[in-house]
Design a protein around this motif. Structure first.
Motif, PDB file in Angstrom:
ATOM      1  N   THR A   6     -96.069 -66.143  36.600  1.00  0.00           N
ATOM      2  CA  THR A   6     -95.195 -67.067  36.056  1.00  0.00           C
ATOM      3  C   THR A   6     -94.306 -66.437  35.180  1.00  0.00           C
ATOM      4  OG1 THR A   6     -96.829 -69.019  36.149  1.00  0.00           O
ATOM      5  CG2 THR A   6     -94.770 -69.347  34.999  1.00  0.00           C
ATOM      6  N   THR A   7     -92.949 -66.716  35.746  1.00  0.00           N
ATOM      7  CA  THR A   7     -91.752 -66.037  34.973  1.00  0.00           C
ATOM      8  C   THR A   7     -91.156 -67.478  34.230  1.00  0.00           C
ATOM      9  OG1 THR A   7     -91.487 -64.429  36.389  1.00  0.00           O
ATOM     10  CG2 THR A   7     -89.585 -65.160  35.059  1.00  0.00           C
ATOM     11  N   THR A  58     -92.519 -71.514  43.640  1.00  0.00           N
ATOM     12  CA  THR A  58     -92.413 -72.630  43.177  1.00  0.00           C
ATOM     13  C   THR A  58     -91.533 -72.737  41.942  1.00  0.00           C
ATOM     14  OG1 THR A  58     -94.549 -73.448  43.548  1.00  0.00           O
ATOM     15  CG2 THR A  58     -93.710 -74.692  41.978  1.00  0.00           C
ATOM     16  N   LEU A  59     -90.426 -73.382  42.035  1.00  0.00           N
ATOM     17  CA  LEU A  59     -89.347 -73.565  41.016  1.00  0.00           C
ATOM     18  C   LEU A  59     -89.750 -74.993  40.153  1.00  0.00           C
ATOM     19  CD1 LEU A  59     -86.705 -72.653  39.688  1.00  0.00           C
ATOM     20  CD2 LEU A  59     -85.730 -74.262  40.753  1.00  0.00           C
ATOM     21  N   ASP A  95     -87.838 -59.596  42.793  1.00  0.00           N
ATOM     22  CA  ASP A  95     -89.024 -59.346  43.202  1.00  0.00           C
ATOM     23  C   ASP A  95     -89.682 -60.640  42.480  1.00  0.00           C
ATOM     24  OD1 ASP A  95     -91.768 -58.441  43.159  1.00  0.00           O
ATOM     25  OD2 ASP A  95     -91.548 -57.271  40.958  1.00  0.00           O
ATOM     26  N   PRO A  96     -89.998 -61.732  43.758  1.00  0.00           N
ATOM     27  CA  PRO A  96     -90.193 -63.061  43.315  1.00  0.00           C
ATOM     28  C   PRO A  96     -91.793 -63.212  42.768  1.00  0.00           C
ATOM     29  CG  PRO A  96     -89.733 -62.777  45.604  1.00  0.00           C
ATOM     30  CD  PRO A  96     -89.790 -61.131  45.132  1.00  0.00           C
ATOM     31  N   PRO A  97     -91.745 -64.236  41.626  1.00  0.00           N
ATOM     32  CA  PRO A  97     -93.112 -64.503  40.900  1.00  0.00           C
ATOM     33  C   PRO A  97     -93.712 -65.568  41.839  1.00  0.00           C
ATOM     34  CG  PRO A  97     -91.591 -65.446  39.680  1.00  0.00           C
ATOM     35  CD  PRO A  97     -90.526 -64.614  40.928  1.00  0.00           C
ATOM     36  N   ALA A 136     -81.204 -64.700  40.114  1.00  0.00           N
ATOM     37  CA  ALA A 136     -81.167 -63.432  41.374  1.00  0.00           C
ATOM     38  C   ALA A 136     -82.171 -62.569  41.023  1.00  0.00           C
ATOM     39  CB  ALA A 136     -79.615 -63.254  41.429  1.00  0.00           C
ATOM     40  N   GLU A 137     -81.937 -62.063  39.725  1.00  0.00           N
ATOM     41  CA  GLU A 137     -82.749 -60.856  39.315  1.00  0.00           C
ATOM     42  C   GLU A 137     -84.194 -61.279  39.554  1.00  0.00           C
ATOM     43  OE1 GLU A 137     -80.383 -59.627  35.600  1.00  0.00           O
ATOM     44  OE2 GLU A 137     -82.317 -59.328  35.007  1.00  0.00           O
TER      45      GLU A 137
END
Ligand SMILES: Nc1ncnc2c1ncn2[C@@H]1O[C@H](COP(=O)(O)OP(=O)(O)O)[C@@H](O)[C@H]1O
Ligand SMILES: Nc1ncnc2c1ncn2[C@@H]1O[C@H](COP(=O)(O)OP(=O)(O)O)[C@@H](O)[C@H]1O
Lengths: 158, 115, 158, 115
Positions: free
Chosen positions: D17-18, D80-81, D44-46, D39-40
Motif C-alpha cells: 500500500t502506498t 485499487t485507489l 511502479d504500481p502498488p 504518476a510517479e
C-alpha cells in the motif's frame, strides 16, 4: 522596486463593513507567502488599521469614497509583502500622523502605533496629485534586522 | 446590513453583574454597536460589567478604544470592568498596545465573577 | 443594476497561487453578506473555477496576464452578491463554454458545470472590446426560486 | 514559491500500500504537484494507493480531475485507489460533480486499508 506592477490591486469604497473582506484576503495571501499564523494575523491588523484611519480621518466616515490598495508579493532573498494604500482625501502633513504616548492610557491613538510596531517599514506620504495620502508598508518573512522578530506573540495563559 | 447584523450582542443581568457578549469581529464596523451597549449599561451602572469576548475572533484598535472608554465609565461609576475569555489573536493586540496589564482579564466567565 | 459602481474591484495577474487570496476574500465577504457557511464555500468555489478557466483556457497558463473582478453586495429584498470577472484573452463563442456530460466520467469538464450549479445566475459574454471574455454570476441569500436550495450540502457520514 | 511550497506531499509505502498525503489546498496551483506524484507512484504500481485527504481543506475541479486521472491509472494497473479522510467541504465538490459514488471513499486511513 515599486515600479514592478503589483500582483493584486483592490479598489474598495470606504465602508467599514468591507474591512473583513480585505482581512480575509490578506490572511490567505500572507499564509501563502510563508508567514507564520501569528504574523499573518498581525499583518491583517496593520492593514485594517490603515484602512480604518482613512475612513475615520481622511473621509470622516463618508462611506462611498474610493480607497486603492496595491499588493506586491516580494520574492527572492527578501521574501515578504509590500502594501500601498492610497486615498483621495485632503492631504495632511505626514509628520502629523502619529499615535499617542503609550503610557497615556486613553481611548484612541493606537492605530499608527500598531502599524509601525507590526510592519518592518511603514511610511506616510502625500500623493503626487493635489489630493490624497498614501501609506506604504512592508513586512519580510525573515527580517534580517535585530528588532525584526521582537513582536509579542500571544501566549496560551493569562 | 443593519447595526445588529454588524455585531450581535447579548446582555444578561444577575446579582449585580451584567454580562455583555458580542459575537463577531469588533472592528470599525462592529465597535459602534459595542460602544452603544456599554453606554446603555452605565446609564444604570451595575457593580460589575463582564465583557465576554469568547466569541470575538478579531479586534482592532476601534474595539480596544471602546473598551478603554468602558473602563473609564466603570471607574467613574465605581464599578468593576472585567474582560473574559479573550482568544489568543485578540490578546495579541492588547499586548502590542501595552494594555494587557491595564485591564482586569479573566480566563472565562466563572473566573470573571470571582475577580 | 450593473450601472451602480461595484463595492470592490480587484485586478490580479493570472497566477494560480493568487487564487487562494481571492477565495479568502470571498469567504469573508459572503459570510458578512449573510450566506451560511456551506453557501460561502460554494461561492468561493464557483469564483475559483471561473478564474482557473481564464488562466487555463483564456491565457493558456501565461502568468502575467490581467484579470478584473468587480463585486457588488446586493441589498434589499434580493440580498446577495454579484460578481463580474473579465479577461483580455481571445474571444470565444459563449455557446462553446460548457462542461461535459456528467455521466461521462473523465478528467476535466467540471468547472462550468460547478459554476452553473452553485450560482443562481451565470452567463458568459464577449466584452464590448475586440478582446476579452466576461462572466457574470449572481447568488442570492434567499433565492425565491423553487430550485434555489437544491444544492447538496455535505453530510457528516460517508 | 516553488512547487514544493505550493503543496507539500508526503509518501509512505508498506505491505503493497502506498499512501500519498498532500497538506494544503488542491487547486490550480497545487494540483500539478499531486498529479506528478500520482504518476510517479504508477510508474511502479502498488496493489493499493490511498490518498489521505485529511489535511486538504479545499479542492477545486483541477484537484478532482487529477483524482479521476489517478483512478484511470489505477484501473489500467489493476490497482485499487482509495480516498481517505475527506473533509466535509471537500466532499461537497464530489457531490456537486456527482462523483461521490464513483470513488472508493473511506472514513480514515485505517478503514482505507481494509477496503
Ligand atoms: N489616513 C489618515 N489621514 C489623515 N490623518 C490620519 C490618518 N491616519 C492617522 N491620522 C492622524 O494620526 C492620528 C493618530 O492616528 P491613530 O494612531 O490611528 O489614532 P486614532 O485614529 O485613534 O486617533 C489621528 O488622530 C489622525 O490625526
Ligand atoms: N474563460 C474561458 N475562456 C475560454 N474558454 C473557456 C473558458 N472557460 C471555459 N471554457 C471552455 O469551456 C470548456 C469547459 O470548461 P470546464 O467545464 O471548466 O472544463 P475544463 O476546464 O476542465 O475543460 C473548456 O474546455 C473550454 O473550452
Amino acid at each position: 522596486m515599486s515600479e514592478t506592477p503589483p500582483d493584486l490591486t483592490i479598489q474598495l469604497r470606504s465602508k467599514p463593513r468591507l474591512l473583513s473582506s480585505v482581512r480575509g484576503m490578506v490572511l490567505s495571501l500572507t499564509q501563502r507567502v510563508g508567514f507564520d499564523e501569528n504574523a499573518c494575523g498581525h499583518i491583517a491588523l496593520a492593514i485594517d488599521e490603515a484602512l480604518a484611519n482613512i475612513i475615520r480621518h481622511g473621509y470622516e466616515h463618508r462611506e462611498e469614497e474610493p480607497i486603492h490598495m496595491s499588493i506586491w508579493v516580494l520574492q527572492g532573498e527578501a521574501k515578504g509583502i509590500r502594501i500601498m494604500i492610497e486615498d483621495e482625501a485632503e492631504q495632511v502633513d505626514p509628520e502629523l500622523i502619529q499615535g499617542r504616548d503609550l503610557e497615556d492610557v486613553r481611548p484612541g491613538g493606537l492605530g499608527v502605533h500598531i502599524m509601525r510596531e507590526i510592519m518592518d517599514d511603514c511610511r506616510f506620504e502625500k500623493r503626487q496629485q493635489s489630493q490624497g495620502m498614501r501609506v506604504i508598508m512592508e513586512k519580510y518573512v525573515n527580517p534580517g534586522r535585530p528588532d525584526g522578530s521582537s513582536l509579542p506573540s500571544s501566549t496560551q495563559e493569562t | 446590513m443593519t447595526a445588529e447584523e454588524n455585531l450581535p450582542i447579548t446582555i444578561e443581568n444577575s446579582d449585580g453583574t451584567t454580562v455583555l457578549k458580542p459575537s463577531g469581529d469588533v472592528d470599525l464596523s462592529g465597535a459602534p454597536e459595542l460602544r452603544a451597549r456599554i453606554a446603555e449599561v452605565f446609564s444604570d451602572p451595575p457593580a460589575r460589567l463582564v465583557i465576554d469576548l469568547s466569541e470575538v475572533p478579531y479586534m482592532d484598535s476601534s474595539g480596544v478604544a471602546t473598551l478603554v472608554e468602558g473602563m473609564q465609565l466603570a471607574n467613574q461609576a465605581g464599578a468593576t470592568l472585567v474582560l473574559a475569555g479573550m482568544q489568543d489573536r485578540v490578546k495579541s493586540i492588547f499586548e502590542i498596545a501595552r494594555l494587557d496589564t491595564v485591564f482586569k482579564i479573566a480566563e472565562d466567565l466563572t473566573a470573571a465573577k470571582e475577580l
